[in-house]
Write an enzyme that holds these catalytic residues in place. Structure first.
Site, PDB file in Angstrom:
ATOM      1  N   SER A 198       1.097  -0.799   0.295  1.00  0.00           N
ATOM      2  CA  SER A 198       0.158   0.227  -0.087  1.00  0.00           C
ATOM      3  C   SER A 198       0.568   0.841  -0.040  1.00  0.00           C
ATOM      4  CB  SER A 198      -0.805   0.071   1.219  1.00  0.00           C
ATOM      5  OG  SER A 198      -0.957   1.335   0.875  1.00  0.00           O
TER       6      SER A 198
ATOM      7  N   TYR B 286      -1.369  -0.880  10.032  1.00  0.00           N
ATOM      8  CA  TYR B 286      -1.323  -1.425   8.467  1.00  0.00           C
ATOM      9  C   TYR B 286      -0.161  -0.192   7.829  1.00  0.00           C
ATOM     10  CZ  TYR B 286      -3.935  -1.516   3.828  1.00  0.00           C
ATOM     11  OH  TYR B 286      -4.197  -1.686   3.147  1.00  0.00           O
TER      12      TYR B 286
ATOM     13  N   LYS C  75       2.606  -2.759   5.947  1.00  0.00           N
ATOM     14  CA  LYS C  75       2.712  -2.553   4.209  1.00  0.00           C
ATOM     15  C   LYS C  75       4.462  -2.186   4.072  1.00  0.00           C
ATOM     16  CE  LYS C  75      -1.406  -3.639   2.970  1.00  0.00           C
ATOM     17  NZ  LYS C  75      -1.599  -5.596   2.304  1.00  0.00           N
TER      18      LYS C  75
HETATM   19  P1  NAP Z   1     -11.728  -6.715   0.417  1.00  0.00           P
HETATM   20  O1  NAP Z   1     -11.830  -6.306  -0.522  1.00  0.00           O
HETATM   21  O2  NAP Z   1     -11.198  -6.449   2.239  1.00  0.00           O
HETATM   22  O3  NAP Z   1     -10.641  -7.934   0.404  1.00  0.00           O
HETATM   23  C1  NAP Z   1     -10.096  -8.973   1.098  1.00  0.00           C
HETATM   24  C2  NAP Z   1      -9.902 -10.059   0.965  1.00  0.00           C
HETATM   25  O4  NAP Z   1      -8.608 -10.488   1.736  1.00  0.00           O
HETATM   26  C3  NAP Z   1     -10.433 -10.836   0.910  1.00  0.00           C
HETATM   27  O5  NAP Z   1     -10.952 -11.983   0.304  1.00  0.00           O
HETATM   28  C4  NAP Z   1     -10.718 -12.208   2.199  1.00  0.00           C
HETATM   29  O6  NAP Z   1     -11.005 -12.833   2.054  1.00  0.00           O
HETATM   30  C5  NAP Z   1      -8.943 -11.894   2.511  1.00  0.00           C
HETATM   31  N1  NAP Z   1      -8.768 -12.292   3.908  1.00  0.00           N
HETATM   32  C6  NAP Z   1      -8.881 -11.097   4.744  1.00  0.00           C
HETATM   33  N2  NAP Z   1      -8.109 -11.693   5.899  1.00  0.00           N
HETATM   34  C7  NAP Z   1      -7.436 -13.069   5.369  1.00  0.00           C
HETATM   35  C8  NAP Z   1      -6.929 -14.216   6.425  1.00  0.00           C
HETATM   36  N3  NAP Z   1      -6.547 -13.962   7.554  1.00  0.00           N
HETATM   37  N4  NAP Z   1      -6.309 -15.458   5.570  1.00  0.00           N
HETATM   38  C9  NAP Z   1      -6.907 -15.015   4.024  1.00  0.00           C
HETATM   39  N5  NAP Z   1      -7.535 -14.296   3.565  1.00  0.00           N
HETATM   40  C10 NAP Z   1      -8.477 -13.115   4.379  1.00  0.00           C
HETATM   41  O7  NAP Z   1      -9.721  -5.943   0.047  1.00  0.00           O
HETATM   42  P2  NAP Z   1      -9.328  -4.988  -0.461  1.00  0.00           P
HETATM   43  O8  NAP Z   1      -9.215  -3.629  -0.951  1.00  0.00           O
HETATM   44  O9  NAP Z   1      -9.241  -5.912  -1.854  1.00  0.00           O
HETATM   45  O10 NAP Z   1      -8.045  -5.596  -0.728  1.00  0.00           O
HETATM   46  C11 NAP Z   1      -6.757  -6.466  -1.275  1.00  0.00           C
HETATM   47  C12 NAP Z   1      -5.186  -6.096  -0.678  1.00  0.00           C
HETATM   48  O11 NAP Z   1      -5.174  -4.376  -1.376  1.00  0.00           O
HETATM   49  C13 NAP Z   1      -4.713  -5.896   0.752  1.00  0.00           C
HETATM   50  O12 NAP Z   1      -3.746  -6.392   0.955  1.00  0.00           O
HETATM   51  C14 NAP Z   1      -5.336  -4.174   1.108  1.00  0.00           C
HETATM   52  O13 NAP Z   1      -4.181  -4.292   2.683  1.00  0.00           O
HETATM   53  C15 NAP Z   1      -4.416  -3.924  -0.253  1.00  0.00           C
HETATM   54  N6  NAP Z   1      -4.731  -2.604  -0.131  1.00  0.00           N
HETATM   55  C16 NAP Z   1      -5.912  -2.059  -1.223  1.00  0.00           C
HETATM   56  C17 NAP Z   1      -6.816  -0.726  -1.002  1.00  0.00           C
HETATM   57  C18 NAP Z   1      -7.508  -0.148  -1.717  1.00  0.00           C
HETATM   58  O14 NAP Z   1      -7.788   0.934  -1.773  1.00  0.00           O
HETATM   59  N7  NAP Z   1      -8.821  -0.850  -1.346  1.00  0.00           N
HETATM   60  C19 NAP Z   1      -5.385  -0.014  -1.396  1.00  0.00           C
HETATM   61  C20 NAP Z   1      -3.913  -0.270  -0.653  1.00  0.00           C
HETATM   62  C21 NAP Z   1      -3.961  -1.780  -0.684  1.00  0.00           C
HETATM   63  P3  NAP Z   1     -12.447 -13.517   2.853  1.00  0.00           P
HETATM   64  O15 NAP Z   1     -12.874 -14.647   1.509  1.00  0.00           O
HETATM   65  O16 NAP Z   1     -11.719 -14.805   3.948  1.00  0.00           O
HETATM   66  O17 NAP Z   1     -13.138 -12.178   3.588  1.00  0.00           O
END
Ligand code: NAP
Length: 251
Positions: free
Chosen positions: A146, A159, A163
């Site tokens: 991130s 967080y 990261k």
């Molecule tokens: P999201 O929609 O909340 O999805 C999170 C995913 O992680 C879900 O598939 C969830 O699976 C899985 N997960 C959570 N805890 C877990 C665990 N203990 N073991 C295995 N799987 C787990 O998040 P997203 O926004 O797509 O983010 C994906 C990645 O991008 C993350 O690493 C996040 O930090 C990063 N990111 C996101 C943003 C943003 O703006 N959205 C920005 C920067 C970085 P379940 O089906 O089990 O819930």
């Protein structure tokens, strides 16, 4: 040079929705067979349906349950993936959580939970697959970081630390495994419209939008494109890097 991944095998953790789903679909569209994980049985049903609906010639997918914070769960995942596919070409550590709060109010449990999933979870998954990937030569690990791992963020000390830690982990693995043809990089998204960011207030979202030169939030597909690039032939000579994909928010 090609972005065709036919005959290759990928694993995307946290592929049930958001960025992970978009990455899984992009890799499958390029021809890869994709193992998709969720912590819940049936959690990846929509991702599998999206992959099944891709044009002929696309890759297929299989859903697996895994909690990356549990070493036993990760070991069981590795066993199934390596026994089923015999190898892993692309590992995308995408699973991640937030437990936001201002530092003085942040509980140690909230710090531990975020580190356990985002950083230790990535460590465990890399450890479970690195030996097999290195043996096969030419694999790619992409860790989803991130921009806050670079800049920090008020209210996200846990967080941001997780990261930032991913960057050090990835650079170290890039150095250890470079001689085996394994590349290890971080893709660092800015603000992406997913469940993770859906709960932010309109005021916070408006403020963020003003700081993005491209004038829009990222989509999961924006991030998936960068992961696909790093997994394709075009990314073969890139390792130990953090690719920021944020519409210019943190230049
Ligand atoms: P999201 O929609 O909340 O999805 C999170 C995913 O992680 C879900 O598939 C969830 O699976 C899985 N997960 C959570 N805890 C877990 C665990 N203990 N073991 C295995 N799987 C787990 O998040 P997203 O926004 O797509 O983010 C994906 C990645 O991008 C993350 O690493 C996040 O930090 C990063 N990111 C996101 C943003 C943003 O703006 N959205 C920005 C920067 C970085 P379940 O089906 O089990 O819930």
């Amino acid at each position: 040079m090609t972005t065709q991944l036919t005959g290759r095998t990928a694993l995307v953790t946290g592929a049930s929705r958001g960025i992970g789903r978009a990455v899984a679909v992009a890799l499958a569209r390029a021809g890869a067979f994709v193992f998709c994980t969720s912590t819940k049985e049936g959690g990846c049903a929509e991702t599998l349906a999206a992959i099944a609906a891709l044009p002929a010639g696309s890759g297929k997918a299989q859903a697996l349950v895994c909690d990356v914070a549990s070493a036993d769960s990760v070991d069981a995942l590795a066993k199934v993936v390596l026994e089923t596919a015999g190898k892993l070409d692309f590992l995308v550590n995408n699973a991640g959580i937030t437990r936001d709060g201002l530092f003085l109010r942040m509980k140690a449990d909230d710090f531990d939970a975020v580190l356990a999933t985002n950083l230790r979870g990535t460590f465990l998954v890399c450890k479970a697959f690195a030996r097999a990937m290195a043996k096969a030569q030419g694999g790619r690990i992409v860790n989803i970081g991130s921009v806050v791992g670079l800049s920090g963020n008020a209210g996200q000390a846990n967080y941001a630390a997780s990261k930032a830690g991913l960057i050090g982990l990835s650079k170290s693995l890039a150095q250890e495994f470079g001689g085996r043809g394994l590349t290890v990089n971080v893709v660092a998204p800015g603000f992406v419209a997913t469940d993770m960011t859906a709960g932010l207030t309109p005021e916070i979202k408006d403020g963020m939008l003003k700081s993005i030169p491209l004038g829009r939030f990222g989509s999961p597909d924006d991030i998936a494109g960068s992961v696909l690039f790093l997994c394709s032939d075009a990314g073969a000579y890139i390792t130990g890097q953090t690719l920021v994909v944020d519409g210019g928010m943190t230049m």
